[in-house]
Design a protein around this motif. Structure first.
Motif, PDB file in Angstrom:
ATOM      1  N   GLN A 130      -9.860  -4.735   5.715  1.00 17.63           N
ATOM      2  CA  GLN A 130     -10.456  -5.581   4.672  1.00 17.63           C
ATOM      3  C   GLN A 130     -10.747  -6.993   5.185  1.00 17.63           C
ATOM      4  O   GLN A 130     -11.550  -7.725   4.595  1.00 17.63           O
ATOM      5  CB  GLN A 130      -9.559  -5.645   3.425  1.00 17.63           C
ATOM      6  N   VAL A 131     -10.091  -7.370   6.285  1.00 19.26           N
ATOM      7  CA  VAL A 131     -10.315  -8.704   6.874  1.00 19.26           C
ATOM      8  C   VAL A 131     -11.338  -8.637   8.009  1.00 19.26           C
ATOM      9  O   VAL A 131     -12.220  -9.487   8.128  1.00 19.26           O
ATOM     10  CB  VAL A 131      -8.988  -9.296   7.386  1.00 19.26           C
ATOM     11  N   PHE A 132     -11.206  -7.596   8.856  1.00 18.54           N
ATOM     12  CA  PHE A 132     -12.080  -7.466  10.019  1.00 18.54           C
ATOM     13  C   PHE A 132     -13.008  -6.274   9.782  1.00 18.54           C
ATOM     14  O   PHE A 132     -12.596  -5.118   9.902  1.00 18.54           O
ATOM     15  CB  PHE A 132     -11.252  -7.278  11.293  1.00 18.54           C
ATOM     16  N   ASN A 133     -14.230  -6.581   9.398  1.00 15.39           N
ATOM     17  CA  ASN A 133     -15.160  -5.520   9.006  1.00 15.39           C
ATOM     18  C   ASN A 133     -16.498  -5.770   9.694  1.00 15.39           C
ATOM     19  O   ASN A 133     -17.259  -6.656   9.304  1.00 15.39           O
ATOM     20  CB  ASN A 133     -15.334  -5.522   7.486  1.00 15.39           C
ATOM     21  N   THR A 134     -16.769  -4.995  10.732  1.00 12.08           N
ATOM     22  CA  THR A 134     -17.974  -5.242  11.533  1.00 12.08           C
ATOM     23  C   THR A 134     -19.253  -4.862  10.796  1.00 12.08           C
ATOM     24  O   THR A 134     -20.345  -5.143  11.287  1.00 12.08           O
ATOM     25  CB  THR A 134     -17.909  -4.465  12.862  1.00 12.08           C
ATOM     26  N   ARG A 135     -19.134  -4.253   9.615  1.00 13.43           N
ATOM     27  CA  ARG A 135     -20.356  -3.946   8.859  1.00 13.43           C
ATOM     28  C   ARG A 135     -20.818  -5.136   8.026  1.00 13.43           C
ATOM     29  O   ARG A 135     -21.907  -5.125   7.473  1.00 13.43           O
ATOM     30  CB  ARG A 135     -20.127  -2.724   7.959  1.00 13.43           C
ATOM     31  N   ASP A 136     -19.936  -6.157   7.929  1.00  9.89           N
ATOM     32  CA  ASP A 136     -20.292  -7.367   7.172  1.00  9.89           C
ATOM     33  C   ASP A 136     -20.733  -8.479   8.114  1.00  9.89           C
ATOM     34  O   ASP A 136     -20.409  -8.473   9.292  1.00  9.89           O
ATOM     35  CB  ASP A 136     -19.083  -7.877   6.383  1.00  9.89           C
ATOM     36  N   LYS A 137     -21.421  -9.440   7.576  1.00  7.59           N
ATOM     37  CA  LYS A 137     -21.786 -10.638   8.297  1.00  7.59           C
ATOM     38  C   LYS A 137     -21.544 -11.844   7.386  1.00  7.59           C
ATOM     39  O   LYS A 137     -22.171 -11.888   6.316  1.00  7.59           O
ATOM     40  CB  LYS A 137     -23.255 -10.592   8.708  1.00  7.59           C
ATOM     41  N   PRO A 138     -20.647 -12.772   7.680  1.00  3.39           N
ATOM     42  CA  PRO A 138     -19.735 -12.740   8.825  1.00  3.39           C
ATOM     43  C   PRO A 138     -18.746 -11.573   8.716  1.00  3.39           C
ATOM     44  O   PRO A 138     -18.519 -11.056   7.629  1.00  3.39           O
ATOM     45  CB  PRO A 138     -19.028 -14.088   8.740  1.00  3.39           C
ATOM     46  N   TRP A 139     -18.166 -11.217   9.861  1.00  2.00           N
ATOM     47  CA  TRP A 139     -17.355  -9.997   9.886  1.00  2.00           C
ATOM     48  C   TRP A 139     -15.872 -10.261   9.642  1.00  2.00           C
ATOM     49  O   TRP A 139     -15.113  -9.315   9.480  1.00  2.00           O
ATOM     50  CB  TRP A 139     -17.552  -9.257  11.213  1.00  2.00           C
ATOM     51  N   VAL A 140     -15.455 -11.561   9.594  1.00  3.94           N
ATOM     52  CA  VAL A 140     -14.041 -11.897   9.382  1.00  3.94           C
ATOM     53  C   VAL A 140     -13.886 -12.529   7.998  1.00  3.94           C
ATOM     54  O   VAL A 140     -14.580 -13.489   7.666  1.00  3.94           O
ATOM     55  CB  VAL A 140     -13.532 -12.869  10.471  1.00  3.94           C
ATOM     56  N   HIS A 141     -12.975 -11.970   7.193  1.00  2.00           N
ATOM     57  CA  HIS A 141     -12.740 -12.440   5.828  1.00  2.00           C
ATOM     58  C   HIS A 141     -11.255 -12.754   5.652  1.00  2.00           C
ATOM     59  O   HIS A 141     -10.506 -11.954   5.068  1.00  2.00           O
ATOM     60  CB  HIS A 141     -13.160 -11.365   4.817  1.00  2.00           C
ATOM     61  N   PRO A 142     -10.811 -13.900   6.144  1.00  2.00           N
ATOM     62  CA  PRO A 142      -9.368 -14.183   6.097  1.00  2.00           C
ATOM     63  C   PRO A 142      -8.838 -14.357   4.680  1.00  2.00           C
ATOM     64  O   PRO A 142      -7.622 -14.255   4.469  1.00  2.00           O
ATOM     65  CB  PRO A 142      -9.242 -15.480   6.909  1.00  2.00           C
ATOM     66  N   GLU A 143      -9.701 -14.560   3.733  1.00  2.00           N
ATOM     67  CA  GLU A 143      -9.249 -14.711   2.340  1.00  2.00           C
ATOM     68  C   GLU A 143      -8.811 -13.370   1.742  1.00  2.00           C
ATOM     69  O   GLU A 143      -8.243 -13.332   0.648  1.00  2.00           O
ATOM     70  CB  GLU A 143     -10.363 -15.344   1.481  1.00  2.00           C
ATOM     71  N   GLN A 144      -9.047 -12.281   2.469  1.00  2.00           N
ATOM     72  CA  GLN A 144      -8.735 -10.953   1.945  1.00  2.00           C
ATOM     73  C   GLN A 144      -7.299 -10.494   2.227  1.00  2.00           C
ATOM     74  O   GLN A 144      -6.925  -9.366   1.905  1.00  2.00           O
ATOM     75  CB  GLN A 144      -9.703  -9.913   2.525  1.00  2.00           C
TER      76      GLN A 144
END
Ligand code: SF4
Ligand code: FES
Length: 219
Positions: A35-49
């Motif tokens: 949920q934090v490191f998701n290479t399908r998203d941009k940006p791919w890092v979501h530390p709030e998750q």
């Protein structure tokens, strides 16, 4: 830490740093916290998750230092491991952990890290770092450490490990370290070594000077 192309991601309690050129896509991060490191998203890092603690724990699994963090909530920063270790990955790179000083061939410090993955197949285009290219090569070394190399220094071995990739030659290690084979066994405990990074040695992971005639070139 090099400042070249480092992306930052901020959330309460933690700042995450990502240096793309060091990432070898071994996916410890993605498996650890998808949920934090998701290479399908941009940006791919979501530390709030996720919380800062689990994010820090997963980042410390990153073998290359492509991911690092800074705690901003007063919690401890990443600890420097008490032992310097070099693990020989089957068909892959050398994984270093510890108090690591990486220098250029002239001995000038270029990085101080706790985690590094350095090429030993000779194919990387980002020397001395592994860039994952061993996946596409015929590099097949199984990560054994030859029996005649067995040496075990006893007692405490404090201090940093200085890692110097020599021009067109091996990785020179100076300082205490343990060499761990592909089965996870400490096979060598010493203060220095020359480790092959051309991929051609017949005495891997040690250098046997094959690089002097196989055309290996690296800064
Ligand atoms: S090298 Fe680090 S950042 Fe890259 S995929 Fe592996 S764990 Fe993630
Ligand atoms: S670097 Fe490979 S044999 Fe010396």
């Amino acid at each position: 830490m090099s400042e070249e192309r480092i992306h930052t991601y901020t959330a309460p309690g933690i700042v995450v740093f990502f240096e793309p050129k060091l990432c070898t896509h071994v996916a410890e991060c993605i498996q650890g916290l998808p949920q934090v490191f998701n290479t399908r998203d941009k940006p791919w890092v979501h530390p709030e998750q996720a919380g800062a603690d689990p994010i820090a724990e997963v980042i410390e699994r990153c073998p290359t230092s492509a991911l690092r963090y800074e705690r901003t909530d007063g919690a401890p920063q990443e600890a420097i491991p008490k032992r310097n270790t070099v693990s020989v990955c089957p068909k892959g790179p050398l994984f270093f952990r510890g108090d690591l000083i990486l220098t250029d061939a002239l001995g000038n410090e270029v990085r101080r890290e706790t985690r590094l993955a350095l090429c030993r197949c000779g194919a990387t285009r980002n020397p001395p770092f592994c860039d994952g290219r061993h996946f596409w090569q015929t590099f097949s070394d199984q990560g054994r450490v030859p029996g005649q190399a067995l040496r075990q220094r006893t007692g405490a071995m404090p201090g940093a490990l200085t890692i110097t990739p020599l021009h067109n030659g091996p990785i020179q290690l100076k300082g205490p370290f343990e060499l761990i084979d592909a089965k996870g066994v400490v096979r060598y405990r010493e203060d220095g070594a020359l480790l092959c990074r051309c991929g051609g040695s017949n005495n891997k992971p040690f250098c046997d000077f094959t690089h002097q005639w196989n055309g290996f070139q690296a800064p």
